[in-house]
Design an enzyme around this catalytic site. Structure first.
Site, short mmCIF file in Angstrom:
data_model
loop_
_atom_site.label_atom_id
_atom_site.label_comp_id
_atom_site.label_asym_id
_atom_site.label_seq_id
_atom_site.Cartn_x
_atom_site.Cartn_y
_atom_site.Cartn_z
N ASN A 201 41.19 154.12 50.00
CA ASN A 201 42.59 153.75 49.77
C ASN A 201 42.73 153.08 48.41
O ASN A 201 41.75 152.93 47.69
CB ASN A 201 43.09 152.84 50.90
CG ASN A 201 42.26 151.58 50.99
OD1 ASN A 201 42.26 150.75 50.09
ND2 ASN A 201 41.51 151.45 52.09
N ASP A 270 40.64 152.60 58.83
CA ASP A 270 40.78 152.57 60.30
C ASP A 270 40.01 153.71 60.95
O ASP A 270 39.67 153.65 62.12
CB ASP A 270 42.26 152.67 60.68
CG ASP A 270 43.00 151.38 60.34
OD1 ASP A 270 42.41 150.30 60.51
OD2 ASP A 270 44.17 151.46 59.90
N LYS A 280 27.02 168.90 48.87
CA LYS A 280 28.45 169.05 48.54
C LYS A 280 29.02 170.20 49.36
O LYS A 280 28.50 171.32 49.32
CB LYS A 280 28.61 169.33 47.04
CG LYS A 280 30.03 169.47 46.60
CD LYS A 280 30.11 169.59 45.08
CE LYS A 280 31.51 169.97 44.67
NZ LYS A 280 31.61 171.30 44.14
N PHE A 315 45.11 139.79 56.90
CA PHE A 315 46.21 140.30 56.07
C PHE A 315 46.87 141.43 56.84
O PHE A 315 46.25 142.03 57.73
CB PHE A 315 45.68 140.82 54.73
CG PHE A 315 45.78 139.81 53.62
CD1 PHE A 315 44.96 138.70 53.60
CD2 PHE A 315 46.70 139.96 52.59
CE1 PHE A 315 45.04 137.76 52.59
CE2 PHE A 315 46.80 139.03 51.57
CZ PHE A 315 45.98 137.94 51.56
N LYS A 330 50.18 141.60 65.15
CA LYS A 330 48.76 141.56 64.75
C LYS A 330 48.19 140.14 64.85
O LYS A 330 47.03 139.95 65.20
CB LYS A 330 48.60 142.09 63.32
CG LYS A 330 48.73 143.60 63.24
CD LYS A 330 48.57 144.13 61.82
CE LYS A 330 48.83 145.63 61.78
NZ LYS A 330 48.91 146.16 60.43
N LYS A 334 45.05 139.94 67.36
CA LYS A 334 43.72 139.68 66.78
C LYS A 334 43.33 138.21 66.86
O LYS A 334 42.33 137.81 66.26
CB LYS A 334 43.69 140.19 65.33
CG LYS A 334 44.00 141.69 65.20
CD LYS A 334 43.63 142.26 63.84
CE LYS A 334 44.10 143.70 63.70
NZ LYS A 334 43.39 144.46 62.70
O1 PMT Z 1 43.30 144.91 46.72
P1 PMT Z 1 44.69 144.89 46.12
O2 PMT Z 1 44.95 146.09 45.27
O3 PMT Z 1 44.98 143.60 45.41
O4 PMT Z 1 45.73 145.00 47.33
C1 PMT Z 1 45.85 143.97 48.24
C2 PMT Z 1 46.04 144.48 49.67
C3 PMT Z 1 47.37 145.21 49.78
C4 PMT Z 1 44.90 145.42 50.08
C5 PMT Z 1 46.02 143.20 50.59
O5 PMT Z 1 47.03 142.33 50.21
C6 PMT Z 1 46.18 143.56 52.06
O6 PMT Z 1 47.26 143.73 52.58
N1 PMT Z 1 45.03 143.72 52.77
C7 PMT Z 1 44.95 144.18 54.16
C8 PMT Z 1 45.11 145.67 54.22
C9 PMT Z 1 45.00 146.23 55.63
O7 PMT Z 1 44.04 146.87 55.89
O8 PMT Z 1 45.96 145.87 56.45
P2 PMT Z 1 46.04 146.32 58.02
O9 PMT Z 1 47.39 145.85 58.41
O10 PMT Z 1 45.71 147.76 58.14
O11 PMT Z 1 44.91 145.49 58.73
C10 PMT Z 1 45.14 144.20 59.30
C11 PMT Z 1 43.93 143.34 59.15
O12 PMT Z 1 42.83 143.86 59.89
C12 PMT Z 1 43.45 143.18 57.73
O13 PMT Z 1 43.08 141.82 57.51
C13 PMT Z 1 42.23 144.07 57.66
O14 PMT Z 1 41.27 143.57 56.71
C14 PMT Z 1 41.69 144.01 59.07
N2 PMT Z 1 40.98 145.22 59.53
C15 PMT Z 1 41.58 146.45 59.51
C16 PMT Z 1 40.91 147.55 59.98
C17 PMT Z 1 39.60 147.41 60.46
N3 PMT Z 1 38.91 148.42 60.90
N4 PMT Z 1 39.04 146.19 60.48
C18 PMT Z 1 39.70 145.11 60.03
O15 PMT Z 1 39.16 143.99 60.06
#
Ligand code: PMT
Length: 398
Positions: A201, A270, A280, A315, A330, A334
């Protein structure tokens, strides 16, 4: 800012520019040795201020006593480069030079940035002086390794101005996270399809890095676990690079029991391909179908193992109007102490941007908006809010 007589004296001009750029009001002192390398005029032109030299010390003008006036003026002092002989004068309290006298007369925190030949740096006299100066609470930023002006190789180079400026900023920052161990995740993960292709991403790591830096500036011990980043990580941050969500899962699980705060700013994939092709993948079929499987939800899993005294921050990357509802969901699902939500549909917030606007949702019900600002400022404000809302948890003994 004090400059002493070493070949790295020219780098002090760049440091002056950088400090001015971040809003500092800088007065420069050049020792006699420094004047042999660089002219006071260079610093006078850059700072638009009088530059003080040994001549001013020996013949003060109009009742202005430079060393005491400058000592009172400064909120922080940096000496870059600091030569071996300057360090010896300071250690022995020999206040014959304007710079040593000013430093001895000031109550401000002092950062010393030695730069010299590698054998001089490793000489017992210098080692002893450094140890003594550190024991007197002078902050010493050790020189970097590499090829030196004299041709020798090893530690002795003056660190880059950005690094010096960060250490100087730390001297001025509140140490309100001192003693805290903080684990931050940043950047994307990469889920391999074949030997050269992957699913990932747009996360640059800027938000996570800004948080890591803010915690470090405020005294915390920081570990940054990160995917492949497009930004440079400063050498003062401990780091564990990873590629995939599974690797991040393993490292976060390993480190989580030993930390006080976890902040998951990483954009973890995810889903990951069920199968990684070796070599390849050839272009043969008209359509190619991949099967993906869910990655472990790192945040949800570690949060479930949280012990008293630990704080977990997530986040949420959300779209438009759904942001508050999704963030609250969330936060609960979580079991987080705080979720920081950003809108990823706007061009100045979220992924890859220099700025962000975030909404904080605390488990205690408190909700807060941090308006659009550079990610560094947003990170600083998140730390302020964290302390205000969760200070009690953080000060509780486990
Ligand atoms: O890196 P930058 O370019 O500065 O951009 C910043 C950002 C947009 C990436 C950052 O501000 C941000 O939003 N990060 C979280 C992105 C995300 O994956 O969001 P989510 O809503 O999909 O996930 C929720 C939370 O679960 C997040 O804290 C994530 O780290 C966590 N997660 C998600 C999936 C997974 N398999 N395991 C996790 O722990």
């Amino acid at each position: 800012m004090g400059v002493t007589g070493g070949i790295a004296a020219y780098k002090a001009a760049a440091l002056l520019r950088l400090l001015q750029k971040v809003g500092a009001n800088v007065r420069v002192i050049l020792t006699e040795g420094a004047e042999a390398f660089i002219s006071p005029l260079t610093f006078e032109a850059l700072s638009q201020e009088k530059v003080f030299t040994q001549a001013d010390f020996l013949k003060p003008q109009g009742g202005f006593i430079p060393h005491t006036e400058l000592a009172r003026f400064a909120e922080a002092v940096v000496v870059a480069p600091a030569t071996a002989s300057f360090l010896a004068s300071l250690t022995s309290g020999d206040a014959q030079s304007i710079l040593v006298a000013t430093i001895m007369a000031t109550k401000a925190p002092v950062l010393l940035c030695p730069a010299m030949n590698v054998n001089m740096w490793e000489h017992p006299a210098v080692k002893e002086n450094i140890a003594k100066l550190r024991s007197w609470s002078y902050e010493v930023l050790a020189p970097c390794g590499g090829e030196l002006a004299c041709g020798d190789v090893g530690p002795g180079r003056l660190p880059e101005p950005e690094l010096i400026a960060d250490f100087l900023a730390r001297l001025l920052a509140p140490a309100d996270y001192q003693g805290k161990k903080v684990l931050i995740t940043a950047g994307p993960t990469r889920e391999p399809i074949d030997a050269v292709r992957f699913i990932s991403n747009r996360s640059s790591g800027k938000m996570g890095l800004a948080l890591a830096k803010a915690f470090w500036l405020r005294g915390a011990e920081v570990m940054l676990v990160h995917g492949p980043l497009s930004v440079k990580i400063p050498s003062y941050l401990s780091q564990r690079p990873v590629e995939t969500a599974q690797e991040m899962y393993q490292v976060v699980n390993e480190l989580f029991p030993g930390v006080d705060i976890l902040v998951m700013a990483a954009a973890v994939a995810d889903y990951t391909p069920v199968k990684t092709f070796s070599g390849k993948l050839k272009k043969k079929e008209k359509e190619l179908v991949f099967t993906l499987k869910k990655t472990p939800d790192i945040l949800a899993e570690v949060s479930a193992k949280k012990r008293p005294g630990q704080v977990v921050v997530g986040f949420a990357a959300e779209e438009g109007e759904k942001l508050p509802e999704e963030a609250r969901r969330k936060l609960k699902a979580k079991h987080l102490d705080l979720i920081v939500a950003n809108d990823i549909t706007r061009c100045e917030t979220g992924f890859e941007t220099e700025t962000n606007e975030v909404f904080l949702f605390f488990a205690n019900g408190k909700e807060l908006k941090l308006p659009l600002a550079p990610k560094e400022k947003i990170a600083w404000q998140i730390l302020d809010a964290l302390k205000e809302q969760l200070g009690e948890i953080l000060s509780a003994k486990a």
